[in-house]
Scaffold this active site. Structure first.
Site, PDB file in Angstrom:
ATOM      1  N   LYS A  83      13.087  31.751  28.390  1.00  0.00           N
ATOM      2  CA  LYS A  83      14.248  30.957  27.973  1.00  0.00           C
ATOM      3  C   LYS A  83      13.840  29.494  27.847  1.00  0.00           C
ATOM      4  O   LYS A  83      13.290  28.907  28.787  1.00  0.00           O
ATOM      5  CB  LYS A  83      15.354  31.075  29.024  1.00  0.00           C
ATOM      6  CG  LYS A  83      16.585  31.816  28.526  1.00  0.00           C
ATOM      7  CD  LYS A  83      17.567  32.009  29.635  1.00  0.00           C
ATOM      8  CE  LYS A  83      18.979  31.990  29.099  1.00  0.00           C
ATOM      9  NZ  LYS A  83      19.959  32.256  30.154  1.00  0.00           N
ATOM     10  N   ILE A  84      14.138  28.933  26.696  1.00  0.00           N
ATOM     11  CA  ILE A  84      13.740  27.562  26.393  1.00  0.00           C
ATOM     12  C   ILE A  84      14.981  26.781  25.970  1.00  0.00           C
ATOM     13  O   ILE A  84      15.765  27.267  25.138  1.00  0.00           O
ATOM     14  CB  ILE A  84      12.735  27.551  25.193  1.00  0.00           C
ATOM     15  CG1 ILE A  84      11.519  28.461  25.466  1.00  0.00           C
ATOM     16  CG2 ILE A  84      12.345  26.134  24.813  1.00  0.00           C
ATOM     17  CD1 ILE A  84      10.427  27.833  26.290  1.00  0.00           C
TER      18      ILE A  84
END
Ligand code: G3P
Length: 215
Positions: A83-84
């Site tokens: 997750k960015i």
């Protein structure tokens, strides 16, 4: 529509997995903090219970830091999706990670323009936060609809992952719009299942079953 469970609580994950209704898991630093356990330990447990995409979020906010954390997370298990956050450095990291074959879930999406750019950068998933938009008197579901349309218009392969789902109506609307995935808290998954007529019907059947003479 695929259903992911939005939690880091291993007991909640075990419960939903046993019902056979979840295809993956999403976590974030707030959810992991609630468990009171170390991040990597939590991830190892989740990977043992669910054989599907498991989102784990980086906490660095610079390109190098995000890519470094992402590589470590991705090496932990083939099901890990990194997750960015949806910031300029984040998109640079997404481009690099995508080119390396590491799947990403671009998080904290609040506008269609952000979602378009995330898809261009190669995001595997985009996470529009429906509930948090509703919280400020916006229309979270409208964003899901816009993202689905934009991606369809241009054949962009990024999957729309409806996030920050707070109640069953969110889940129904996301599925009607055609979101690829909805990530849903354990409590809301149980609400999706609940119906008073099922409970009343079962109660009557069980009461009547007692009246059946023994053979
Ligand atoms: O999937 C993102 C989600 O965990 C955020 O939910 O309820 O904190 O807005 P919420």
């Amino acid at each position: 529509m695929q259903i992911f469970i939005d939690t880091a609580d291993i007991e909640e994950i075990r419960d939903a997995a046993a019902m056979g209704v979840i295809d993956g898991v999403t976590t974030n630093p707030s959810l992991v903090a609630k468990t009171g356990r170390p991040f990597q330990e939590v991830l190892v447990d989740i990977c043992e219970v669910v054989d599907g995409p498991i989102s784990a979020e980086v906490v660095a906010t610079d390109y190098e830091g995000m890519v470094k954390e992402a590589r470590v997370l991705a090496k932990m298990h083939e099901n890990i999706v990194v997750k960015i956050p949806l910031i300029p450095e984040g998109l640079k990291a997404v481009r690099t990670l995508t080119d390396e074959g590491i799947r990403t879930n671009v998080t904290l999406c609040f506008s269609p323009t952000q979602g378009l750019l995330a898809a261009k950068a190669g995001a595997t998933y985009i996470s529009p936060f429906i509930g948090r938009i509703d919280d400020i008197a916006g229309n979270g579901m409208e964003l899901v609809e816009q993202l689905v349309t934009i991606y369809q218009n241009y054949g962009l392969t990024t999957q729309v992952l409806a996030a920050s789902i707070r109640h069953p109506v969110h889940a129904v609307q996301a599925s009607l719009i055609g979101a690829d995935v909805a990530t849903i808290p354990h409590k809301v998954i149980l609400q999706l299942l609940k119906h008073p007529l099922t409970d009343i019907g079962l109660e009557r059947f069980l009461a009547d079953a007692k009246k059946i003479p023994a053979g």
